[in-house]
Design an enzyme around this catalytic site. Sequence first.
Site, PDB file in Angstrom:
ATOM      1  N   CYS A 137     102.033 -15.058  89.047  1.00 50.67           N
ATOM      2  CA  CYS A 137     101.614 -15.934  88.044  1.00 50.67           C
ATOM      3  C   CYS A 137     101.716 -15.138  86.568  1.00 50.67           C
ATOM      4  O   CYS A 137     102.672 -15.460  85.852  1.00 50.67           O
ATOM      5  CB  CYS A 137     100.354 -16.570  88.256  1.00 50.67           C
ATOM      6  SG  CYS A 137      99.739 -17.402  87.002  1.00 50.67           S
ATOM      7  N   GLU A 207     107.458 -19.754  91.503  1.00 54.11           N
ATOM      8  CA  GLU A 207     107.423 -19.934  90.148  1.00 54.11           C
ATOM      9  C   GLU A 207     108.836 -20.446  89.556  1.00 54.11           C
ATOM     10  O   GLU A 207     108.748 -21.039  88.578  1.00 54.11           O
ATOM     11  CB  GLU A 207     107.421 -18.355  89.399  1.00 54.11           C
ATOM     12  CG  GLU A 207     105.873 -17.720  89.535  1.00 54.11           C
ATOM     13  CD  GLU A 207     104.930 -18.587  88.693  1.00 54.11           C
ATOM     14  OE1 GLU A 207     105.429 -19.429  87.830  1.00 54.11           O
ATOM     15  OE2 GLU A 207     103.822 -18.323  88.973  1.00 54.11           O
TER      16      GLU A 207
HETATM   17  C1  LIG Z   1     102.939 -22.000  87.676  1.00 49.37           C
HETATM   18  C2  LIG Z   1     102.370 -21.092  86.280  1.00 49.37           C
HETATM   19  N1  LIG Z   1     102.497 -19.654  86.901  1.00 49.37           N
HETATM   20  C3  LIG Z   1     102.235 -18.662  85.768  1.00 49.37           C
HETATM   21  C4  LIG Z   1     101.278 -19.264  84.729  1.00 49.37           C
HETATM   22  C5  LIG Z   1     100.911 -18.190  83.551  1.00 49.37           C
HETATM   23  O1  LIG Z   1      99.770 -18.140  83.741  1.00 49.37           O
HETATM   24  C6  LIG Z   1     101.275 -20.423  84.432  1.00 49.37           C
HETATM   25  N2  LIG Z   1     100.655 -21.147  83.338  1.00 49.37           N
HETATM   26  N3  LIG Z   1     101.771 -21.500  85.546  1.00 49.37           N
END
Ligand SMILES: Cc1ncc(CO)c(N)n1
Length: 223
Positions: A137, A207
């Site tokens: 993330c 992601e």
């Molecule tokens: C799905 C996703 N991955 C990473 C980030 C980064 O914090 C976010 N805001 N959202």
Amino acid sequence: MMFTDELQREAAPIIDAIYEDDFIQGIIKGNIDKEAIRHYLKADHLYLNEFAKIYSLLIAKLNNKEDIRFLLDQIDFVINGEVSAHYTMADYVGEDYEAIIAGGEWYPSSDHYIKHMYYNAYKYDDASYTICAMAPCPYVYQQLALKIQANHDLTDNPLKEWVDFYAVNMSELMNRLNNWVNRFAETTTEENRDILRRNFLESCIHEKRFFDMAYRQEEWFYV
Ligand SMILES: Cc1ncc(CO)c(N)n1
């Protein structure tokens, strides 16, 4: 090479693929479909809420007071700090943020990602398994932001502040997460290291799918 360095090396092709995908290319050009950003915000608002809750599950696995204090700060950052990156996107859409995120849900790809993190939090006592599922993330966003900044002049790009936010705000978190995982990886079995590795790489794929979910405005049912 530290274990987390190996993970990040293996993740590089996935991050390169995300960079070339339509969502990030639309961010770079500053002309991404506003419906894609609206869908992203609807999903990401809920994703970050769950991310904060999973931090609280991690706290229950830790004993060091300073580590616990750090995660409490991270909960505050996710809930109250990262919303500024969302506001940049809401300004781009030209609508009130609260109005945009109303009615959001865990769309299929986001649902899978969130449950991947929760599964590890409930299955394993050691925090490292959950951390490896959570670490992409901040890491993927940091790497994407740095790559965009290195390759493009975003001066007149309405989404520049979104990129800048992730280029600068992830370093301390990444250092802390990497230290936790490397300390555990040094003493655990190869079989457990494989689970850590898979957790990390699967979340890198999550992601990629999250951005694609937003770009395609993925829903559960097409009627
Ligand atoms: C799905 C996703 N991955 C990473 C980030 C980064 O914090 C976010 N805001 N959202």
